[in-house]
Design an enzyme around this catalytic site. Structure first.
Site, PDB file in Angstrom:
ATOM      1  CG  HIS A 178      -6.571  69.046  -8.664  1.00 11.83           C
ATOM      2  ND1 HIS A 178      -5.542  69.943  -8.559  1.00 11.83           N
ATOM      3  CD2 HIS A 178      -7.396  69.523  -9.622  1.00 11.83           C
ATOM      4  CE1 HIS A 178      -5.746  70.921  -9.414  1.00 11.83           C
ATOM      5  NE2 HIS A 178      -6.863  70.693 -10.081  1.00 11.83           N
ATOM      6  CG  ASP A 202     -13.779  68.296 -14.138  1.00 12.21           C
ATOM      7  OD1 ASP A 202     -14.348  69.222 -14.725  1.00 12.21           O
ATOM      8  OD2 ASP A 202     -12.547  68.182 -14.071  1.00 12.21           O
TER       9      ASP A 202
HETATM   10  N1  COA Z   1      -8.705  57.137  -9.437  1.00 12.00           N
HETATM   11  C1  COA Z   1      -7.861  56.183  -8.964  1.00 12.00           C
HETATM   12  N2  COA Z   1      -6.560  56.409  -8.686  1.00 12.00           N
HETATM   13  C2  COA Z   1      -6.079  57.646  -8.890  1.00 12.00           C
HETATM   14  C3  COA Z   1      -6.904  58.686  -9.377  1.00 12.00           C
HETATM   15  C4  COA Z   1      -8.256  58.393  -9.645  1.00 12.00           C
HETATM   16  N3  COA Z   1      -9.073  59.340 -10.114  1.00 12.00           N
HETATM   17  N4  COA Z   1      -6.169  59.819  -9.493  1.00 12.00           N
HETATM   18  C5  COA Z   1      -4.926  59.499  -9.105  1.00 12.00           C
HETATM   19  N5  COA Z   1      -4.870  58.194  -8.742  1.00 12.00           N
HETATM   20  C6  COA Z   1      -3.687  57.502  -8.202  1.00 12.00           C
HETATM   21  C7  COA Z   1      -2.697  57.198  -9.314  1.00 12.00           C
HETATM   22  O1  COA Z   1      -2.908  55.916  -9.874  1.00 12.00           O
HETATM   23  C8  COA Z   1      -1.381  57.315  -8.576  1.00 12.00           C
HETATM   24  O2  COA Z   1      -1.159  56.119  -7.891  1.00 12.00           O
HETATM   25  P1  COA Z   1       0.353  55.593  -7.574  1.00 12.00           P
HETATM   26  O3  COA Z   1       0.951  56.613  -6.652  1.00 12.00           O
HETATM   27  O4  COA Z   1       0.138  54.259  -6.955  1.00 12.00           O
HETATM   28  O5  COA Z   1       1.048  55.523  -8.906  1.00 12.00           O
HETATM   29  C9  COA Z   1      -1.609  58.421  -7.555  1.00 12.00           C
HETATM   30  O6  COA Z   1      -3.016  58.420  -7.318  1.00 12.00           O
HETATM   31  C10 COA Z   1      -1.173  59.800  -8.018  1.00 12.00           C
HETATM   32  O7  COA Z   1      -1.794  60.070  -9.287  1.00 12.00           O
HETATM   33  P2  COA Z   1      -1.079  60.772 -10.521  1.00 12.00           P
HETATM   34  O8  COA Z   1      -1.759  60.381 -11.794  1.00 12.00           O
HETATM   35  O9  COA Z   1       0.400  60.535 -10.436  1.00 12.00           O
HETATM   36  O10 COA Z   1      -1.372  62.286 -10.198  1.00 12.00           O
HETATM   37  P3  COA Z   1      -1.290  63.466 -11.203  1.00 12.00           P
HETATM   38  O11 COA Z   1      -1.098  64.674 -10.387  1.00 12.00           O
HETATM   39  O12 COA Z   1      -0.310  63.182 -12.278  1.00 12.00           O
HETATM   40  O13 COA Z   1      -2.742  63.471 -11.901  1.00 12.00           O
HETATM   41  C11 COA Z   1      -5.061  63.788 -12.245  1.00 12.00           C
HETATM   42  C12 COA Z   1      -3.797  64.222 -11.472  1.00 12.00           C
HETATM   43  C13 COA Z   1      -6.153  64.814 -12.036  1.00 12.00           C
HETATM   44  C14 COA Z   1      -4.737  63.732 -13.770  1.00 12.00           C
HETATM   45  C15 COA Z   1      -5.490  62.370 -11.745  1.00 12.00           C
HETATM   46  O14 COA Z   1      -5.844  62.455 -10.377  1.00 12.00           O
HETATM   47  C16 COA Z   1      -6.657  61.796 -12.570  1.00 12.00           C
HETATM   48  O15 COA Z   1      -6.416  61.144 -13.586  1.00 12.00           O
HETATM   49  N6  COA Z   1      -7.927  62.045 -12.130  1.00 12.00           N
HETATM   50  C17 COA Z   1      -9.064  61.606 -12.892  1.00 12.00           C
HETATM   51  C18 COA Z   1      -9.331  62.609 -14.007  1.00 12.00           C
HETATM   52  C19 COA Z   1      -9.904  63.915 -13.511  1.00 12.00           C
HETATM   53  O16 COA Z   1     -10.824  63.929 -12.711  1.00 12.00           O
HETATM   54  N7  COA Z   1      -9.362  65.025 -14.022  1.00 12.00           N
HETATM   55  C20 COA Z   1      -9.842  66.356 -13.697  1.00 12.00           C
HETATM   56  C21 COA Z   1      -8.813  67.179 -12.988  1.00 12.00           C
HETATM   57  S1  COA Z   1      -9.496  68.714 -12.463  1.00 12.00           S
END
Ligand code: COA
Length: 419
Positions: free
Chosen positions: A301, A358
């Site tokens: 998140h 979720d």
């Molecule tokens: N599975 C594996 N790795 C994950 C991850 C996941 N669900 N969520 C984040 N990461 C990793 C990223 O690859 C990143 O790695 P890095 O630092 O080596 O580049 C790090 O964790 C930070 O993630 P980031 O995408 O930069 O965070 P964000 O704040 O931009 O994104 C979400 C947040 C929610 C979009 C992201 O965690 C995600 O895609 N989750 C899955 C989708 C989801 O459940 N969404 C519902 C949100 S309520």
């Protein structure tokens, strides 16, 4: 007034500092460009407060979520959705009389304009219900053209009331059954379930446990401060666009799988793991490999760097509800195995990746026989009162300006075409 010093290219500037009621500190950079010539750079706005808001408070490190000051734990499972929606929109929990009147208003305003019902017939039978919901709400100003002058409370009741009817109708259309109309003697959640599962030939007596479960789910989704869809609603509304189209834009923003679409993606992921012989460890390893393009859906998140308090409430509720109705879902077992393994894995520990709302919501919807395509629609229905609260707050805030971020241009310098 507290200020903060900024040194840029040898020159010192003072910037005002503002503080929220929970001690959050913000540096007011509104005059930065004017005084220093510089912009701030913050892709994804992860470090930008776009407004002052008194609706929702989140402490992502501690896993705290409060609506209008009330901890989520004091509302979820204790109030019907309609009363929490009232709290979000009007700032206070309703008195018993206000609660009765509001519930009645919502049902009286939940009938879809008869000419709009005809639009349904022109959607293909397998249309995604998110596409239907956003289109139908965007179409409302055409059918209720008095949107600039009409009492905003009527418009609010109409959007909140009709959203569940549109959602249930989209399902009825997809299975080719006639539409069922809402009733004033049913709560918001019970009306939705009845419109989904009753038929003109047979009544559907909404099980109390499902009505309460849906109330809980909708309340847990009702607001989450300046997330992607809420910021979209504020952005669209900041151009003075009406409430209907601002909400419709929020629904579109919510659809993506990194936002509201994640609940659908979680269930698809669990089904895929089930079909692959329940080999959940393989998918944990895959999620850790960046180039795999696979993420553990329902994990991580932007704000929570601790267990999402909504996921905690939902996990407890799923266990209780499944015990009460005697369901044994293999997908729930896979979800629990995934969670347990991920929470012990260094990759997820280091990146502070915990289950989000979720992760367990889809499993609960599934137990209520709600089809996967409807999951994000239910997220939207829950979130609509939150979006409305933000739209109203934005419109009444004297500091609101049309939302218009800037950019750092990195394209070609001036050049001329060869002629
Ligand atoms: N599975 C594996 N790795 C994950 C991850 C996941 N669900 N969520 C984040 N990461 C990793 C990223 O690859 C990143 O790695 P890095 O630092 O080596 O580049 C790090 O964790 C930070 O993630 P980031 O995408 O930069 O965070 P964000 O704040 O931009 O994104 C979400 C947040 C929610 C979009 C992201 O965690 C995600 O895609 N989750 C899955 C989708 C989801 O459940 N969404 C519902 C949100 S309520």
């Amino acid at each position: 007034m507290e200020t903060c010093k900024l040194t840029l290219r040898g020159q010192e500037y003072e910037l005002p500092v503002i503080e929220g009621t929970e001690g959050e500190i913000g540096i007011d950079i509104r005059k930065l460009k004017e005084t220093t010539g510089a912009l701030t750079y913050d892709p994804g706005y992860g470090n930008t407060a776009s407004c002052r808001s008194s609706i929702t408070y989140i402490d992502g490190e501690k896993g705290i979520l409060r609506y209008r000051g009330y901890p989520i734990e004091s509302l979820a499972g204790k109030f019907p959705f309609s009363q929490v929606a009232y709290l979000l929109i009007y700032g206070e929990l309703p008195t018993p009389e206000q609660a009765r009147e509001w519930r009645r208003e919502l049902t009286l305003n939940s009938f879809i304009h008869q000419s709009m019902v005809n639009i349904f017939d022109n959607f293909p039978p397998n249309a995604h219900p998110m596409s239907i919901l956003s289109s139908m709400i965007a179409a409302m100003p055409s059918f209720y053209p008095n949107y600039e002058k009409e009492d905003i409370n009527t418009i609010i009741a109409r959007i909140v009331g009709q959203a569940k009817t549109i959602a249930a109708y989209s399902y009825k259309k997809s299975i080719g059954e006639p539409y069922i109309y809402p009733r004033t003697d049913h709560s918001y959640s019970a009306n939705f379930l009845r419109m989904m599962f009753a038929s003109p030939a047979e009544e559907y007596f909404v099980p109390k446990v499902f009505e309460k479960a849906l109330d809980l789910l909708l309340i847990l989704h009702v607001d989450h401060e300046q997330n992607c869809s809420t910021s979209t609603v504020r952005m669209v509304g900041s151009s003075m666009a009406n409430l209907y189209v601002s909400i419709s834009a929020g629904i579109s923003a919510l659809w993506g799988r990194l936002h509201g679409g994640a609940n659908e993606a979680v269930l698809n992921m669990l089904q895929m793991i089930y079909a692959d012989g329940r080999n959940y460890k393989k998918y944990i390893e895959l999620a850790k490999k960046k180039d795999s393009g696979f993420r553990l859906m329902g994990f991580g998140h932007r704000v929570y760097k601790n267990y999402d308090p909504r996921a905690k409430l939902l996990k407890e509720a799923v266990d209780n509800i499944f015990n009460e109705i005697g369901i044994n879902d293999p997908l729930l077992e896979i979800a629990k195995d995934l969670e347990e393994t991920a929470l012990r894995d260094d990759y997820f520990i280091e990146k502070k990746l915990y289950p989000n709302i979720d992760f367990y919501s889809g499993i609960l919807y599934r137990a209520m026989n709600i089809p996967t395509q409807m999951f994000t629609v239910l997220f939207s229905i829950g979130r609509i009162p939150g979006w409305i609260a933000h739209w109203l707050e934005m419109r009444n805030d004297p500091e609101t300006r049309i939302h218009r971020p800037r950019q750092i241009y990195v394209g070609p310098k001036e050049r001329l075409p060869h002629i």
